[in-house]
Write an enzyme that holds these catalytic residues in place. Structure first.
Site, PDB file in Angstrom:
ATOM      1  N   ASP A 185       0.783  -1.226   0.000  1.00  0.00           N
ATOM      2  CA  ASP A 185       0.000   0.000   0.000  1.00  0.00           C
ATOM      3  C   ASP A 185       0.819   1.282   0.000  1.00  0.00           C
ATOM      4  OD1 ASP A 185      -2.531   1.509   0.327  1.00  0.00           O
ATOM      5  OD2 ASP A 185      -1.690   1.966   2.300  1.00  0.00           O
TER       6      ASP A 185
ATOM      7  N   ASP B 125       4.099   0.918   4.387  1.00  0.00           N
ATOM      8  CA  ASP B 125       3.877  -0.400   4.980  1.00  0.00           C
ATOM      9  C   ASP B 125       3.825  -1.473   3.903  1.00  0.00           C
ATOM     10  OD1 ASP B 125       1.423   0.025   3.807  1.00  0.00           O
ATOM     11  OD2 ASP B 125       0.340   0.309   5.673  1.00  0.00           O
TER      12      ASP B 125
ATOM     13  N   TYR C 208      -8.580   2.545   6.258  1.00  0.00           N
ATOM     14  CA  TYR C 208      -9.362   2.887   5.067  1.00  0.00           C
ATOM     15  C   TYR C 208     -10.846   2.721   5.362  1.00  0.00           C
ATOM     16  CZ  TYR C 208      -5.106   3.219   2.318  1.00  0.00           C
ATOM     17  OH  TYR C 208      -3.876   3.618   1.819  1.00  0.00           O
TER      18      TYR C 208
ATOM     19  N   GLU D 140       4.998  10.377   3.667  1.00  0.00           N
ATOM     20  CA  GLU D 140       4.772   9.000   3.233  1.00  0.00           C
ATOM     21  C   GLU D 140       4.385   9.001   1.759  1.00  0.00           C
ATOM     22  OE1 GLU D 140       2.952   4.815   4.869  1.00  0.00           O
ATOM     23  OE2 GLU D 140       2.440   6.681   5.887  1.00  0.00           O
TER      24      GLU D 140
END
Length: 573
Positions: free
Chosen positions: A187, A190, A339, A547
């Site tokens: 994803d 991670d 999510y 990120e």
């Protein structure tokens, strides 16, 4: 014959060029301090291997001991000038979960310190000089964006893998559930495969390929783009083994987030997987999966008709599953807190029906769009376009397919509001929220470029979209695309690229908390982006602003393809 003195230890570095199950290719690089005419070497591995091959030409393995120590060297005259030189080799081994690494080496009797790990470098490919007129080389950014997706690949990598520091990983995903769930994309920083983000990303990537194909063609990236979406779709096919089963998460996010290292080195055991079923439905996940498959059908229908038909079958089954068995997917899958479906599943039902209508031209899907439109009040102006909220995309797509005013009105309201009323940073970035601010701006740009393509306020929306994409490329004062432009991020939050060269271990201390740049450049990744005051620090520990994620690049890449199309047709504002 001239030989090297063996009085001191010389630093050497091992670089792993390719790594797959039971096999790797590597090179040992060191400095030859005086010319030699012949050479010999000894390698000792940390455990027994099955086969050792020296890939450097004109060499021979003389003897070995217990599959651990190998003596080899040049055959005849083999001049080497002073300077840096490398021995290339390959190793086959019994794959028991641990890769036998080179532990000790000599060269002409001199010890080589194979534990040396070079410090991170700010590796940057030369980029083309900025073109005149204030625009950017969109083709170059499209190309490296696609490399980012290759860096996110999970599973067994293909022979044409371009990310040399990545290897096979998580080949046993799904084993605990009796299915093969290897493949797909991890994803973000991670290593979890979050299904809802993956299917949403796939749909948006497909949309860009379908409607801005000319941009990809002119950038010579169509083949790579098709490979990128097929990598996702192939995984999603495996994740949908029966009509009413769809796997929507691989790996426990809490276990994953507590660990830092290379995906190839995962040592936390087999990973759990979760699915939706009739008893535990998930309409958001199933419907978005249907949209991904239906849009994928449009990508491949003229290139690989049998594959396209397979995608269309999966799209129809998942849509019927989503509509007939309704439920929130996080009741079945532990993606809550990561999510969540804040917008509900109505937008995904309409979105899926719209893509199936486009793929099949069957009136029943148009009727379903209208049914969902009324039931879930999908005529509202959207406040974003994201992996969660598809209303703006649905409105634009349905206006494209029907030219009906009821779809045009909210679509225009969306772009007008974003352009004229949505808050912005001082330097002009449309600001939805701090977490992934650039992702939101890029998605808005992509939606408005699609609407402009339909002749709706074309000049106005294209200029607005270009401003947003250009902010990310450098107009905001720096590049926010790793490996591109002026002062790009060097410390993106990303596990694999933060890890040092093997054989050095990777952990939080030397990966996450390393104060220097990432050891490998994660070309093409769009980082989260700045805060409301254009504030940004290139800090790997900042998961809000630094990120990377697969959904961040999806709309961004589609917008780049749209701008590239405008550029080659001399329509760029």
């Amino acid at each position: 014959m001239t030989v090297l003195c063996c009085a001191s230890v010389s630093l050497a570095r091992v670089e792993y060029i390719r790594h797959s199950q039971g096999y790797y290719e590597a090179k040992l690089t060191f400095r030859v301090e005086a010319p030699v005419e012949q050479w010999s070497s000894r390698f000792q591995f940390e455990s027994s291997i099955q086969n050792f091959t020296v890939r450097t030409p004109n060499t021979q393995v003389f003897n070995s001991s217990n599959g651990i120590t190998y003596n080899f060297g040049s055959v005849g005259y083999f001049p080497i000038a002073a300077g840096e030189w490398a021995i290339e080799f390959s190793v086959s081994y019994e794959d028991t979960g641990s890769m036998p690494q080179l532990q000790y080496a000599t060269f002409n009797g001199k010890d080589l310190d194979t534990s040396y790990v070079p410090p991170p470098t700010t590796t940057m490919r030369p980029t083309k000089p900025p073109p005149s007129g204030g625009d950017y080389h969109y083709d170059e950014v499209i190309a490296i964006s696609l490399e980012f997706y290759e860096a996110q690949r999970s599973g067994k990598l293909p022979s044409n893998n371009r990310i040399w520091w990545r290897g096979d990983s998580f080949l046993d995903d799904g084993q605990l559930n009796g299915v093969d769930l290897s493949g797909g994309y991890t994803d973000a920083a991670d290593l979890v495969k979050f299904g809802f983000a993956l299917v949403s990303t796939t749909t948006v990537l497909n949309w860009g390929l379908v409607d801005f194909l000319q941009g990809y063609n002119s950038a010579n990236q169509t083949g790579y783009a098709e490979d990128a979406v097929k990598w996702a779709l192939d995984f999603l096919i495996k994740a949908h083994p029966t009509s009413h089963e769809f796997y929507g998460q691989v790996a426990d996010a809490d276990i994953d987030h507590a660990w830092w290292g290379r995906p190839e080195d995962w040592d936390q055991g087999l990973r759990q997987s979760w699915k939706i079923t009739r008893d535990k439905p998930g309409s958001e996940l199933a419907a978005e999966g249907a949209a991904a498959f239906a849009s994928g059908y449009l990508v491949f229908k003229n290139r690989n008709s049998s594959y396209a038909q397979q995608l269309l079958r999966h799209a129809k089954e998942l849509y019927e599953f989503a509509d007939e068995y309704r439920g929130t997917y996080t009741d079945a899958i532990p993606a809550g807190g990561f999510y969540d479906s804040w917008s509900g599943y109505g937008d995904e039902l309409g979105w899926a029906a719209s893509w199936l209508y486009r793929a099949t031209n069957e009136s029943k899907y148009l009727q379903d769009v209208n049914r969902h439109w009324a039931e879930f009040n999908l005529s509202r102006r959207a406040d974003k376009f994201s992996w969660d909220d598809k209303k703006a995309g649905l409105q634009v797509l349905m206006y494209k397919l029907t030219k009906e005013e009821k779809y045009l009105t909210p679509a225009t309201q969306f772009c007008d509001y974003m352009k004229n009323s949505q808050q912005r940073t001082p330097k002009g970035l449309v600001f939805i929220q701090e977490w992934g601010s650039l992702r939101h701006a890029a998605n808005i740009a992509f939606i408005c470029l699609n609407l402009a393509e339909l002749g709706v306020k074309s000049a106005e929306y294209r200029e607005f979209a270009k401003e947003q994409i250009h902010y990310a490329l450098g107009d905001g004062g720096r590049s926010y695309v790793v490996g591109y432009g002026e002062n790009p991020p060097q410390r993106p939050r990303h596990r694999a690229s933060s890890c040092p060269h093997r054989p050095s271990p990777c952990n939080r201390q030397n990966g996450l908390y390393n104060p220097g740049p990432n050891y490998f450049t994660l070309y093409g990744a769009l980082v989260g982006g700045p805060g409301l005051q254009d504030d940004y620090v290139d800090d790997r520990d900042d998961y809000v602003k630094n990120e990377v994620a697969i959904d961040y690049n999806a709309g961004f890449q589609g917008a780049l393809a749209a701008l590239q199309k405008l550029k080659i047709n001399e329509q760029l504002p």
